[in-house]
Design a protein around this motif. Structure first.
Motif, PDB file in Angstrom:
ATOM      1  N   GLY A 111       0.812  -1.217   0.000  1.00 29.06           N
ATOM      2  CA  GLY A 111       0.000   0.000   0.000  1.00 29.06           C
ATOM      3  C   GLY A 111       0.838   1.256   0.000  1.00 29.06           C
ATOM      4  O   GLY A 111       0.472   2.266  -0.621  1.00 29.06           O
ATOM      5  N   VAL A 112       1.989   1.222   0.678  1.00 28.80           N
ATOM      6  CA  VAL A 112       2.908   2.358   0.685  1.00 28.80           C
ATOM      7  C   VAL A 112       3.469   2.562  -0.721  1.00 28.80           C
ATOM      8  O   VAL A 112       3.546   3.692  -1.222  1.00 28.80           O
ATOM      9  N   VAL A 113       3.819   1.468  -1.387  1.00 26.82           N
ATOM     10  CA  VAL A 113       4.338   1.539  -2.761  1.00 26.82           C
ATOM     11  C   VAL A 113       3.266   2.083  -3.699  1.00 26.82           C
ATOM     12  O   VAL A 113       3.532   2.966  -4.531  1.00 26.82           O
ATOM     13  N   GLN A 114       2.027   1.598  -3.555  1.00 21.16           N
ATOM     14  CA  GLN A 114       0.912   2.087  -4.383  1.00 21.16           C
ATOM     15  C   GLN A 114       0.687   3.575  -4.154  1.00 21.16           C
ATOM     16  O   GLN A 114       0.395   4.315  -5.098  1.00 21.16           O
ATOM     17  N   ALA A 115       0.797   4.014  -2.905  1.00 20.94           N
ATOM     18  CA  ALA A 115       0.605   5.433  -2.588  1.00 20.94           C
ATOM     19  C   ALA A 115       1.635   6.280  -3.328  1.00 20.94           C
ATOM     20  O   ALA A 115       1.283   7.299  -3.928  1.00 20.94           O
ATOM     21  N   ARG A 116       2.890   5.866  -3.291  1.00 24.84           N
ATOM     22  CA  ARG A 116       3.939   6.616  -4.001  1.00 24.84           C
ATOM     23  C   ARG A 116       3.646   6.695  -5.495  1.00 24.84           C
ATOM     24  O   ARG A 116       3.798   7.752  -6.115  1.00 24.84           O
ATOM     25  N   LYS A 117       3.228   5.571  -6.083  1.00 24.62           N
ATOM     26  CA  LYS A 117       2.946   5.541  -7.524  1.00 24.62           C
ATOM     27  C   LYS A 117       1.789   6.477  -7.870  1.00 24.62           C
ATOM     28  O   LYS A 117       1.855   7.218  -8.857  1.00 24.62           O
ATOM     29  N   LEU A 118       0.721   6.428  -7.082  1.00 26.68           N
ATOM     30  CA  LEU A 118      -0.433   7.291  -7.342  1.00 26.68           C
ATOM     31  C   LEU A 118      -0.050   8.762  -7.205  1.00 26.68           C
ATOM     32  O   LEU A 118      -0.423   9.595  -8.044  1.00 26.68           O
ATOM     33  N   VAL A 119       0.711   9.094  -6.169  1.00 27.93           N
ATOM     34  CA  VAL A 119       1.116  10.492  -5.968  1.00 27.93           C
ATOM     35  C   VAL A 119       2.001  10.954  -7.121  1.00 27.93           C
ATOM     36  O   VAL A 119       1.862  12.087  -7.595  1.00 27.93           O
ATOM     37  N   ARG A 120       2.891  10.109  -7.601  1.00 24.98           N
ATOM     38  CA  ARG A 120       3.723  10.472  -8.755  1.00 24.98           C
ATOM     39  C   ARG A 120       2.840  10.798  -9.959  1.00 24.98           C
ATOM     40  O   ARG A 120       3.038  11.814 -10.641  1.00 24.98           O
ATOM     41  N   THR A 121       1.845   9.956 -10.218  1.00 17.22           N
ATOM     42  CA  THR A 121       0.929  10.170 -11.344  1.00 17.22           C
ATOM     43  C   THR A 121       0.188  11.501 -11.198  1.00 17.22           C
ATOM     44  O   THR A 121       0.106  12.286 -12.151  1.00 17.22           O
ATOM     45  N   LEU A 122      -0.342  11.765 -10.007  1.00 13.55           N
ATOM     46  CA  LEU A 122      -1.068  13.024  -9.791  1.00 13.55           C
ATOM     47  C   LEU A 122      -0.144  14.229  -9.911  1.00 13.55           C
ATOM     48  O   LEU A 122      -0.526  15.256 -10.476  1.00 13.55           O
ATOM     49  N   ALA A 123       1.055  14.126  -9.376  1.00 12.21           N
ATOM     50  CA  ALA A 123       2.019  15.234  -9.455  1.00 12.21           C
ATOM     51  C   ALA A 123       2.373  15.530 -10.906  1.00 12.21           C
ATOM     52  O   ALA A 123       2.513  16.697 -11.302  1.00 12.21           O
ATOM     53  N   GLN A 124       2.503  14.489 -11.716  1.00 13.79           N
ATOM     54  CA  GLN A 124       2.787  14.690 -13.137  1.00 13.79           C
ATOM     55  C   GLN A 124       1.589  15.318 -13.845  1.00 13.79           C
ATOM     56  O   GLN A 124       1.758  16.218 -14.672  1.00 13.79           O
ATOM     57  N   GLN A 125       0.378  14.876 -13.500  1.00 11.63           N
ATOM     58  CA  GLN A 125      -0.828  15.464 -14.095  1.00 11.63           C
ATOM     59  C   GLN A 125      -0.935  16.946 -13.743  1.00 11.63           C
ATOM     60  O   GLN A 125      -1.431  17.743 -14.533  1.00 11.63           O
ATOM     61  N   CYS A 126      -0.476  17.289 -12.548  1.00 12.85           N
ATOM     62  CA  CYS A 126      -0.524  18.678 -12.085  1.00 12.85           C
ATOM     63  C   CYS A 126       0.588  19.518 -12.723  1.00 12.85           C
ATOM     64  O   CYS A 126       0.590  20.734 -12.598  1.00 12.85           O
ATOM     65  N   ARG A 127       1.529  18.849 -13.333  1.00 12.21           N
ATOM     66  CA  ARG A 127       2.690  19.491 -13.978  1.00 12.21           C
ATOM     67  C   ARG A 127       3.642  20.138 -12.984  1.00 12.21           C
ATOM     68  O   ARG A 127       4.184  21.229 -13.230  1.00 12.21           O
ATOM     69  N   PHE A 128       3.851  19.455 -11.865  1.00 14.59           N
ATOM     70  CA  PHE A 128       4.878  19.889 -10.926  1.00 14.59           C
ATOM     71  C   PHE A 128       6.242  19.680 -11.572  1.00 14.59           C
ATOM     72  O   PHE A 128       6.419  18.754 -12.371  1.00 14.59           O
ATOM     73  N   SER A 129       7.190  20.529 -11.201  1.00 17.08           N
ATOM     74  CA  SER A 129       8.568  20.306 -11.634  1.00 17.08           C
ATOM     75  C   SER A 129       9.055  18.992 -11.015  1.00 17.08           C
ATOM     76  O   SER A 129       8.447  18.474 -10.064  1.00 17.08           O
ATOM     77  N   LEU A 130      10.149  18.462 -11.508  1.00 15.27           N
ATOM     78  CA  LEU A 130      10.689  17.214 -10.977  1.00 15.27           C
ATOM     79  C   LEU A 130      11.035  17.357  -9.492  1.00 15.27           C
ATOM     80  O   LEU A 130      10.765  16.454  -8.695  1.00 15.27           O
ATOM     81  N   VAL A 131      11.579  18.501  -9.111  1.00 18.43           N
ATOM     82  CA  VAL A 131      11.922  18.741  -7.704  1.00 18.43           C
ATOM     83  C   VAL A 131      10.654  18.744  -6.851  1.00 18.43           C
ATOM     84  O   VAL A 131      10.609  18.129  -5.778  1.00 18.43           O
ATOM     85  N   GLU A 132       9.602  19.424  -7.295  1.00 15.24           N
ATOM     86  CA  GLU A 132       8.357  19.494  -6.537  1.00 15.24           C
ATOM     87  C   GLU A 132       7.675  18.129  -6.486  1.00 15.24           C
ATOM     88  O   GLU A 132       7.074  17.767  -5.472  1.00 15.24           O
ATOM     89  N   GLN A 133       7.751  17.365  -7.577  1.00 14.74           N
ATOM     90  CA  GLN A 133       7.221  16.000  -7.568  1.00 14.74           C
ATOM     91  C   GLN A 133       7.919  15.172  -6.487  1.00 14.74           C
ATOM     92  O   GLN A 133       7.271  14.464  -5.715  1.00 14.74           O
ATOM     93  N   THR A 134       9.235  15.275  -6.452  1.00 14.86           N
ATOM     94  CA  THR A 134      10.028  14.505  -5.493  1.00 14.86           C
ATOM     95  C   THR A 134       9.672  14.883  -4.063  1.00 14.86           C
ATOM     96  O   THR A 134       9.546  14.010  -3.192  1.00 14.86           O
ATOM     97  N   LYS A 135       9.477  16.165  -3.803  1.00 11.37           N
ATOM     98  CA  LYS A 135       9.089  16.610  -2.455  1.00 11.37           C
ATOM     99  C   LYS A 135       7.754  16.003  -2.048  1.00 11.37           C
ATOM    100  O   LYS A 135       7.600  15.489  -0.935  1.00 11.37           O
ATOM    101  N   LEU A 136       6.771  16.059  -2.944  1.00 11.31           N
ATOM    102  CA  LEU A 136       5.443  15.543  -2.630  1.00 11.31           C
ATOM    103  C   LEU A 136       5.468  14.024  -2.446  1.00 11.31           C
ATOM    104  O   LEU A 136       4.870  13.493  -1.508  1.00 11.31           O
TER     105      LEU A 136
END
Length: 137
Positions: free
Chosen positions: A18-43
Motif C-alpha cells: 500500500g505504501v508503494v501504491q501510494a507513491r505511484k499514485l502520488v507520482r501520477t497526480l504530481a505529473q498530471q498537475c505538472r509539478f517540476s521534478l523537484v516538486e514532484q520529489t518533495k510531494l
C-alpha cells in the motif's frame, strides 16, 4: 473547504504494498498537475513518509488523493487517516529528530517542510488524520 477536487482516489494502506501504491499514485497526480521534478520529489517523499507512518504507527489506514483548485491555484491534496492510538504529544512528534520508533524522526516534521499546507488532527485513542497540499508554483 472552498474550491473543487477532481479524481478522488482512496487507497488502503494495510501492508507495505500500500505504501508503494501510494507513491505511484502520488507520482501520477504530481505529473498530471505538472509539478517540476523537484516538486514532484518533495510531494512523493512526504507521501511516502506519511503512508509509512499510517501503516507502522496507525496500524494501517487510508490515503485519499485528489487534484484540487482553490483561489486560482492548482495542486494535489492527500489525506492520510488511521484509527490507531493517536499522538499524545503533537509538539514533540513534530520536533526534528524525535522518533517513537526506530526511524530517523523526520516523518511528520520532514513532511511538513516538503509541502505547502500541513494539517494534523489527532487525539489519543482516536487515530490520526494528516492532510497535506502542494500547490503548483
Amino acid at each position: 473547504m472552498s474550491g473543487a477536487a477532481a479524481g478522488l482516489e482512496v487507497l488502503q494502506i494495510t501492508e507495505n504494498a500500500g505504501v508503494v501504491q501510494a507513491r505511484k499514485l502520488v507520482r501520477t497526480l504530481a505529473q498530471q498537475c505538472r509539478f517540476s521534478l523537484v516538486e514532484q520529489t518533495k510531494l512523493i517523499t512526504a507521501a511516502s513518509e506519511l503512508a509509512r507512518n499510517t501503516l507502522v504507527h496507525g496500524g494501517g489506514g487510508t490515503m485519499t488523493a485528489s487534484l484540487v483548485e482553490e483561489h486560482g491555484r492548482r495542486g494535489t491534496r492527500l489525506v492520510f487517516a488511521d484509527q490507531g492510538p493517536g499522538i499524545p504529544d503533537v509538539d514533540l512528534a513534530l520536533t526534528d529528530g524525535w522518533t517513537s520508533g526506530g526511524g530517523m524522526g523526520l516523518g511528520l516534521s520532514g513532511s511538513r517542510r516538503l509541502v505547502d499546507d500541513f494539517v494534523l488532527n489527532t487525539q489519543p485513542g482516536h487515530g490520526t488524520v494528516v492532510t497535506i497540499t502542494k500547490w503548483v508554483r
